[in-house]
Design an enzyme around this catalytic site. Sequence first.
Site, PDB file in Angstrom:
ATOM      1  N   GLU A 168      -4.896  -1.156   2.101  1.00  0.00           N
ATOM      2  CA  GLU A 168      -4.853  -2.592   2.643  1.00  0.00           C
ATOM      3  C   GLU A 168      -6.572  -2.757   3.577  1.00  0.00           C
ATOM      4  O   GLU A 168      -6.448  -2.611   4.733  1.00  0.00           O
ATOM      5  CB  GLU A 168      -3.910  -2.046   4.068  1.00  0.00           C
ATOM      6  N   GLU A 352       4.152   0.576  -0.456  1.00  0.00           N
ATOM      7  CA  GLU A 352       4.788   0.749   1.043  1.00  0.00           C
ATOM      8  C   GLU A 352       5.895  -0.248   1.419  1.00  0.00           C
ATOM      9  O   GLU A 352       5.698  -1.520   0.959  1.00  0.00           O
ATOM     10  CB  GLU A 352       3.767   0.728   2.181  1.00  0.00           C
TER      11      GLU A 352
END
Length: 454
Positions: A168, A352
Amino acid sequence: MTGVDTRFPAGFSWGAATSAFQIEGAWDEDGKGPSTWDTRGHRDGGISGGATGDVACDHYHRLDTDLELMRELGLTSYRFSVSWPRVRPDGRGRWNSAGLDFYDRLVDGLLNRGIEPMLTLYHWDHPQALEDTGGWANRDMAGFFAEYAEGVAERLGDRVTRWVTLNEPLSVIHSELALRASSSLSAGERRRRALRMAHHLLLAHGLAVPRLRAADRGGEIGISLNLSGMTPASDTVEDRAAAARAEAYEDRLFLDPLLLMHYPEVDGAPVVDCDPADHALIVAPIDFLGINWYAPSRIADGGAGVFGYTRTDFPGVGRNMLGWPVAPSAFGRLFSWLRESYPALPPIHITENGMPGLDEPDVTGSVKDLRRIAYLRACLRQILRAIDAGMDIRGYHVWSLLDNLEWEHGYRPRFGLVHVDFATLARTPKTSYHWYRRFIAEQRGLRGGVPCSG
Ligand code: FCB
């Protein structure tokens, strides 16, 4: 019954994910250097509730217990991250062999249990010493990262199944923007600084890919991006333009340079002015795209942010304890958007997906996190639909194996399949753990020839 049609492809990876800072603890043991998040936790008001990562889940000392939890769960993949300052305390000098030994044991412990290691090289906790030289605002970080990646691959590359370079990168710049919200820099300066950091993160990835390939023996290489999927708050020209800007500054900011070799445009100009040589590095072919997905975004014009848009509630949609909309069907819309926007999409791993809660044991000692199960199930249905529609999705990782330190929010939001009592560090598998175990067993039993034990 586990509540999802059992039609996932054979060989699909069933995983759970964690990250070093959030679970390891042992923050200064065996030669580890401080990370930026250690510094933040030790600063007054740095993390909610005065939390630190000093002990966290004490995973560093409880490796065998946690590996056994993974084995019993039936995972076929485990996504973890290496703490850069544990293996190279100041980021670019001496390597710390005790730190590398820990990951050696972790990787061997996974393989011995039939679990594929998915190793994330950067999950936000870089050495404080590198932050002191400017962090991601300093272009040299890209080279430091590539060297670090190569060193880890030289040590573990004979056994790691999948590499994730960065986790991320968008969150890295958002966290920086939040920290600097009240700085003396103007909004324009903060925006430009954030975009420069984004570019350096992409360069770090681009420089690391060929070095990983050279040092590794056949592991797949990818990157994990948090994507949300943007919906305009209304049909007005302003809100639609704001949603397009959000798409450029978030969902496309990393995807476009990685896959299309250009930056997205806002007002007719690329959001980053980039040298063609940098573009050529960033577009280095990857073997998979990791997607982290939690919630969609509804975007309106205006707000205090530096990009000129703001997030608003979806009418009639509930929110979880972190304020994120609970709208699993929007996962499917993200997949459709991806297919339309990027015809040459690499294979996808969901790296995720999960839901926070305030889960605590009831009087019988069990942790009945039924809302989490409903959410995960609904997300899995969306993934299955996307696969049926032709998308090449190869794996799924629940965030997270364990309740852990949820960054600036501290220990209150619990994402784990396993409850952790942070006073005693006792682990208690929640109802979702038992559900996921049966689900994985069903999938592997039907398709993989493994007897269904659930
Ligand atoms: C993601 C992070 C992960 C975790 C989840 C809830 O943004 O990658 O570490 O905090 O959110």
